[in-house]
Design a protein around this motif. Structure first.
Motif, short mmCIF file in Angstrom:
data_model
loop_
_atom_site.label_atom_id
_atom_site.label_comp_id
_atom_site.label_asym_id
_atom_site.label_seq_id
_atom_site.Cartn_x
_atom_site.Cartn_y
_atom_site.Cartn_z
N SER A 28 -9.15 -7.54 3.99
CA SER A 28 -10.58 -7.25 4.11
C SER A 28 -11.41 -8.47 3.71
O SER A 28 -12.43 -8.76 4.34
CB SER A 28 -10.95 -6.05 3.23
OG SER A 28 -10.62 -6.27 1.87
N TYR B 237 0.82 -1.21 0.00
CA TYR B 237 0.00 0.00 0.00
C TYR B 237 0.85 1.26 0.00
O TYR B 237 0.47 2.28 -0.59
CB TYR B 237 -1.00 -0.02 1.16
CG TYR B 237 -2.28 -0.70 0.75
CD1 TYR B 237 -3.25 -0.01 0.03
CD2 TYR B 237 -2.50 -2.05 1.00
CE1 TYR B 237 -4.41 -0.63 -0.40
CE2 TYR B 237 -3.65 -2.68 0.58
CZ TYR B 237 -4.61 -1.97 -0.12
OH TYR B 237 -5.75 -2.60 -0.56
N LYS C 48 -8.97 1.97 2.15
CA LYS C 48 -9.98 3.03 2.22
C LYS C 48 -9.34 4.41 2.18
O LYS C 48 -9.88 5.33 1.56
CB LYS C 48 -10.85 2.84 3.47
CG LYS C 48 -11.81 1.67 3.36
CD LYS C 48 -12.77 1.58 4.53
CE LYS C 48 -12.13 1.01 5.76
NZ LYS C 48 -13.12 0.71 6.83
N ASP C 49 -8.20 4.56 2.83
CA ASP C 49 -7.50 5.85 2.77
C ASP C 49 -6.99 6.14 1.35
O ASP C 49 -7.10 7.27 0.86
CB ASP C 49 -6.32 5.86 3.75
CG ASP C 49 -6.72 6.36 5.12
OD1 ASP C 49 -7.77 7.03 5.24
OD2 ASP C 49 -5.99 6.09 6.09
N SER D 185 -10.65 -2.71 0.60
CA SER D 185 -11.53 -2.28 1.68
C SER D 185 -10.86 -2.35 3.04
O SER D 185 -11.52 -2.19 4.07
CB SER D 185 -12.81 -3.14 1.69
OG SER D 185 -13.55 -2.96 0.50
N SER D 186 -9.55 -2.62 3.07
CA SER D 186 -8.82 -2.55 4.32
C SER D 186 -8.66 -1.08 4.71
O SER D 186 -8.99 -0.18 3.93
CB SER D 186 -7.44 -3.19 4.16
OG SER D 186 -6.66 -2.45 3.22
N GLU D 187 -8.14 -0.80 5.90
CA GLU D 187 -7.95 0.59 6.31
C GLU D 187 -7.02 1.34 5.36
O GLU D 187 -7.35 2.44 4.91
CB GLU D 187 -7.45 0.64 7.75
CG GLU D 187 -8.51 0.36 8.80
CD GLU D 187 -9.69 1.32 8.69
OE1 GLU D 187 -9.46 2.55 8.65
OE2 GLU D 187 -10.84 0.85 8.63
N PRO D 188 -5.85 0.76 5.01
CA PRO D 188 -5.02 1.46 4.02
C PRO D 188 -5.73 1.61 2.68
O PRO D 188 -5.57 2.62 1.98
CB PRO D 188 -3.78 0.56 3.90
CG PRO D 188 -3.74 -0.22 5.16
CD PRO D 188 -5.16 -0.43 5.55
N ARG E 215 -14.31 10.36 4.68
CA ARG E 215 -12.87 10.64 4.63
C ARG E 215 -12.50 11.64 3.53
O ARG E 215 -11.39 12.16 3.52
CB ARG E 215 -12.09 9.34 4.40
CG ARG E 215 -12.29 8.30 5.48
CD ARG E 215 -11.49 7.03 5.19
NE ARG E 215 -11.87 5.96 6.11
CZ ARG E 215 -11.03 5.05 6.61
NH1 ARG E 215 -9.74 5.09 6.27
NH2 ARG E 215 -11.45 4.11 7.43
N ASP F 118 -18.28 5.70 6.02
CA ASP F 118 -16.88 5.78 6.40
C ASP F 118 -16.04 6.40 5.29
O ASP F 118 -15.34 7.40 5.49
CB ASP F 118 -16.38 4.37 6.74
CG ASP F 118 -14.91 4.33 7.17
OD1 ASP F 118 -14.28 5.40 7.25
OD2 ASP F 118 -14.40 3.22 7.43
N VAL F 119 -16.12 5.82 4.08
CA VAL F 119 -15.25 6.27 3.00
C VAL F 119 -15.64 7.67 2.52
O VAL F 119 -14.78 8.54 2.32
CB VAL F 119 -15.27 5.27 1.83
CG1 VAL F 119 -14.42 5.78 0.68
CG2 VAL F 119 -14.73 3.92 2.29
#
Length: 451
Positions: A339, A157, A232-233, A227-230, A262, A258-259
């Motif tokens: 994810s 990522y 999504k960022d 769809s993991s945290e990294p 951000r 959530d997305v």
């Protein structure tokens, strides 16, 4: 968070024979689909006639499921298929309006290659190209690129973030009117409108310039599937479409909030990003007919193939050593799709599924939303997802092809239109116009406007 308005978006996610793991064995499936261009050309025409926004192609640069003798005997379907950019370039010549999204990994490619190829596809198609940015989740891919093991998740990522910046920078090599092509003066382009990237970062050193003119859309559309945290960022900062997997509306709404929530951190608005979950529809004229269709294809699953679906998400645990009709053992953290691992483990725990029951549940949609019913039942649920902040549209995953796509077009699309949820004609000619996305301004124009 504001809810979607207007009409929903539709993608046709085309796997060669269909999305069900046993699709190639179905009596109506085109078994040689992976190397049959006429098959894809017909599917593209069907999707375009139905006014789909886009055709979506997954890809990997390795062959999965070749590690056991049992799997080689059962001939899991994805061992031979077209490279997607080559295929979509050919499909662009036999279509006029439908968009094309191809998957290409940031882990086993270089930014210059990706920038050049997708800019070229955008020109060839007249502004209909999109890049599905992924980081690769399969150990099998590493073995084809001088590696014994897959790149670690965090490093993938980190590389992807920089990779995306380099690609977008290369797409801005040329201003829109850089090429004069003045035969009388002999001036081909205006040097003041060429911009070298001169990027030096942690993973890449890329000078530029890109040797393709600025694309018809400014940039091809960027799609992201993590769809993991990294993930999504990365999507909130760079993506314009997200292809995601959710099995229920509550999870889909939470992801949507959530997305989209951000985006403001990156100076973006909710309208700048379309969220399109996958949907695996099995359609019947009656509910009982739909269930019968589903059971028919489920019966074609070989146990070795079913296990192969789960092994990738089990980390270092070999599920073949456990009884099929026993519970899923505790798994180790995967270096693949985190994810997707969480989704599968949560499903098994929530519904107390055995290993066999789990692979039967995911053999079709592989973690995406699976719905079996009539067109009215399917549209009821699609409408609820769309109108209550769970989705801006859907990536349709036909169980087998071509019949799974023609069923959707024949039964579901008319019901969507009857309710005013889907277009009857294209609004424009580019993928951006279909999706309602803004065309990115060249930085030089933005700078002038700011003065």
């Amino acid at each position: 968070m504001s809810k979607p308005t207007g009409q929903l978006k539709l993608g046709a996610f085309l796997y060669p024979t269909g999305h069900h793991i046993a699709a190639w064995r179905h009596p109506q499936a085109q078994a040689d689909a992976g190397s049959n261009f006429a098959h894809y050309a017909e599917l593209a025409r069907i999707a375009e006639a139905a006014k789909f926004d886009l055709i979506f192609m997954a890809d990997g640069v390795g062959t999965r499921g070749t590690d056991t003798e049992a799997l080689s005997r059962t001939a899991i379907r994805y061992v031979a298929q077209f490279e997607p950019l080559t295929l979509l370039s050919a499909l662009a010549a036999v279509t006029e309006r439908v968009g094309f999204v191809a998957t290409a990994s940031t882990t086993y490619n270089e930014p210059y290659h990706i920038a050049r190829k997708f800019a070229s596809l955008d020109h060839i198609s007249g502004g209909r190209a999109g890049w599905n940015l992924v980081t690769s989740a399969s150990e099998d891919e590493a073995h084809n690129f001088n590696r014994d093991h897959h790149v670690a998740h965090a490093e993938r990522y980190d590389r992807a973030e920089e990779f995306a910046d380099v690609v977008r920078g290369l797409w801005d090599t040329w201003e829109d009117d850089a090429f004069l092509r003045d035969k009388a003066s002999g001036i081909y382009y205006d040097p003041s409108k060429q911009h070298l990237l001169n990027h030096r970062g942690t993973h890449f050193k890329v000078r530029g310039p890109l040797n393709v003119a600025r694309s018809p859309q400014g940039h091809p559309v960027i799609v992201q599937a993590g769809s993991s945290e990294p993930g999504k960022d990365l999507a909130a900062r760079t993506a314009e479409v997200i292809f995601t997997a959710h099995q229920n509306i509550e999870d889909a709404r939470a992801f949507y909030r959530d997305v989209k929530g951000r985006l403001a951190r990156f100076g973006r608005s909710p309208e700048d990003l379309k969220i399109m979950p996958g949907i695996f529809p099995v359609i019947g004229k009656t509910e009982s007919e739909a269930k019968e269709k589903f059971e028919q294809i489920q019966e074609l699953i070989h146990p070795a193939v079913g296990l192969s679906l789960l092994n990738g998400m089990a980390g270092d645990v070999d599920l073949s050593k456990y009884p099929l009709d026993g519970p899923l053992p505790e798994v180790t953290e995967t270096n693949g799709s985190k994810s997707r691992q969480k989704l599968m483990v949560d499903l098994a725990s929530r519904e107390n599924l055995t290993i066999r029951q789990l692979y039967l549940r995911v053999a079709g949609a592989r973690g995406h939303w699976q719905i079996v019913g009539t067109s009215e039942q399917i549209v009821d649920q699609m409408e609820e997802w769309f109108t209550t902040g769970a989705a801006d549209g859907f990536n349709v995953m036909p169980p087998h092809l071509p019949a799974g796509l023609t069923d959707f077009v024949e039964y579901v699309v008319p019901e969507l239109r009857r309710r005013g949820l889907f277009r009857t004609e294209y609004e424009g000619r580019t993928l951006r116009s279909h999706l309602g996305l803004r065309e990115p301004q060249h930085p030089a124009r933005s700078a002038v406007a700011a003065e």
